[in-house]
Write a protein that holds these residues in place. Structure first.
Motif, short mmCIF file in Angstrom:
data_model
loop_
_atom_site.label_atom_id
_atom_site.label_comp_id
_atom_site.label_asym_id
_atom_site.label_seq_id
_atom_site.Cartn_x
_atom_site.Cartn_y
_atom_site.Cartn_z
N LEU A 33 -40.55 -32.55 10.16
CA LEU A 33 -40.89 -32.11 8.80
C LEU A 33 -40.01 -32.79 7.76
N ASP A 36 -41.38 -35.94 6.35
CA ASP A 36 -42.38 -35.77 5.29
C ASP A 36 -41.72 -35.69 3.92
N ILE A 39 -40.30 -39.08 2.58
CA ILE A 39 -41.30 -39.99 1.99
C ILE A 39 -41.46 -39.69 0.50
N TYR A 62 -40.45 -27.28 -2.29
CA TYR A 62 -40.78 -27.62 -0.90
C TYR A 62 -40.09 -26.66 0.06
N GLU A 66 -41.81 -24.23 2.88
CA GLU A 66 -41.57 -24.58 4.28
C GLU A 66 -40.73 -23.52 5.01
N SER A 181 -52.94 -27.60 5.52
CA SER A 181 -53.14 -28.54 4.42
C SER A 181 -52.76 -27.94 3.07
N LYS A 184 -48.95 -27.56 2.68
CA LYS A 184 -48.33 -28.86 2.42
C LYS A 184 -48.53 -29.26 0.95
N SER A 187 -46.29 -27.58 -1.71
CA SER A 187 -44.88 -27.94 -1.74
C SER A 187 -44.55 -28.85 -2.91
#
Length: 258
Positions: A33, A36, A39, A62, A66, A181, A184, A187
Motif C-alpha cells: 500500500l 501506492d 506514486i 490518505y 487507509e 475502488s 482508494k 484518499s
C-alpha cells in the motif's frame, strides 16, 4: 467479548506458526500500500499541490481512509469472503449458533498480516500530521474521531456489500467496485474528480464524509463548521442502511449448499 478473545488467540497462534512467513506478510502489506502513496507523492513533489492541497494534507487524508480499511481487513475479513459462506451453505451453521450471525461472520478470522496496512497508514498519517497546519491546535484532538469513523465506515460498507450476496450469490466484483475502488479514490481531494463522482462518494458510498469534508474545514479551506459532523452523519446513515439490508437478506435467505 470472550468469543473475540478466543478467536484472537487462535488466529495469532495460527498465523505465527511460521514466523518468517508471518513477518514477511506484514512487511508485504506495509510496502504494497505504501507504494501506492509513493506514486502520488512523487507526482505532488513535481507539481507541489493538487487544487490547493499540498502533499502532507493529502497524506493525512490518505491515512484516515487507509487506517479504517486496514482495521476492517484485520478484524472483519469475514465479510470480504462472505460469498463463500453463502455458496457453500456454511452460513446455515452460523444461524443455529447462539450468537449473532453478523458477529460470527466478522470474526471468521483475525488476519494479523493486515497489521502492515494499519502501520503504513499510521506512518503516513504521522508524517502528514507533523507538517500540516490546522486552523486551531485544539482540533488535533478531533483526529481520533476521524479514525474511529473510518473504521466504522469501512465495516458498514463491507456489511452492506457482503449482504448483496444474499440475492446474487457471488459479490466479489461488487466489493472491488463498491469498496476497494471508492476507498482508494476517497484518499485524495474531491476537487480532482468530476462532480458526479464527488456526489457518489458523498451520498452513496460516503467516504468523503470521513476524510475530505472534515479536512476541508480543519485546514481552513472552508469555513463551514458543519463539515465536522459529516463523519457522524455519514457513519450513521451507512450503518443504518447496512443493518437494514443485512436483516432483509437474512429473512429471504435460503441455503444454496450442496
Amino acid at each position: 467479548m470472550t468469543l473475540f478473545v478466543t478467536l484472537f488467540k487462535a488466529s495469532l497462534k495460527s498465523d505465527a506458526q511460521y514466523k518468517f512467513d508471518f513477518v514477511i506478510n506484514i512487511i508485504g502489506n506495509f510496502l504494497g500500500l505504501f507504494a501506492d502513496f509513493l506514486i502520488v507523492a512523487f507526482i505532488l513533489l513535481r507539481f507541489q499541490s493538487i487544487d490547493g492541497w499540498e502533499l502532507h494534507e493529502v497524506a493525512l487524508m490518505y491515512a484516515i481512509v487507509e487506517f479504517g480499511f486496514g482495521v476492517y481487513r484485520f478484524i472483519g475479513d469475514g465479510f470480504n469472503n462472505f460469498e463463500q459462506l453463502i455458496l457453500s451453505g456454511k452460513f446455515d451453521t452460523l444461524l443455529i449458533r447462539p450468537a449473532p450471525a453478523l458477529v460470527q461472520v466478522m470474526l471468521q478470522k483475525v488476519d494479523f498480516k493486515r497489521l502492515g496496512m494499519i502501520l503504513q497508514a499510521l506512518a503516513v498519517g504521522i508524517w502528514g500530521l507533523s507538517n500540516v497546519n490546522f486552523i486551531s491546535t485544539t482540533y488535533y484532538i478531533y483526529l481520533p474521531i476521524l479514525l474511529v469513523a473510518s473504521v466504522a465506515m469501512n465495516l458498514a460498507i463491507s456489511i452492506l456489500l457482503a449482504a448483496i450476496a444474499f440475492w446474487t450469490g457471488k459479490n466479489e466484483d461488487i466489493i472491488i467496485l463498491g469498496h476497494y475502488s471508492t476507498r482508494k479514490a476517497a484518499s485524495y481531494p474531491a476537487t480532482i474528480y468530476h462532480s458526479i463522482f464527488t456526489h457518489a462518494l458523498t451520498f452513496i458510498i460516503p467516504f468523503f464524509t470521513i476524510s475530505y469534508y472534515p479536512l476541508l474545514y480543519l485546514t481552513g479551506k472552508s469555513k463551514q463548521i458543519l463539515f465536522l459532523i459529516a463523519p457522524i452523519i455519514g457513519v450513521l446513515v451507512i450503518s443504518f442502511l447496512a443493518y437494514m439490508v443485512w436483516n432483509t437478506g437474512i429473512k429471504r435467505y435460503s441455503s444454496t449448499g450442496t
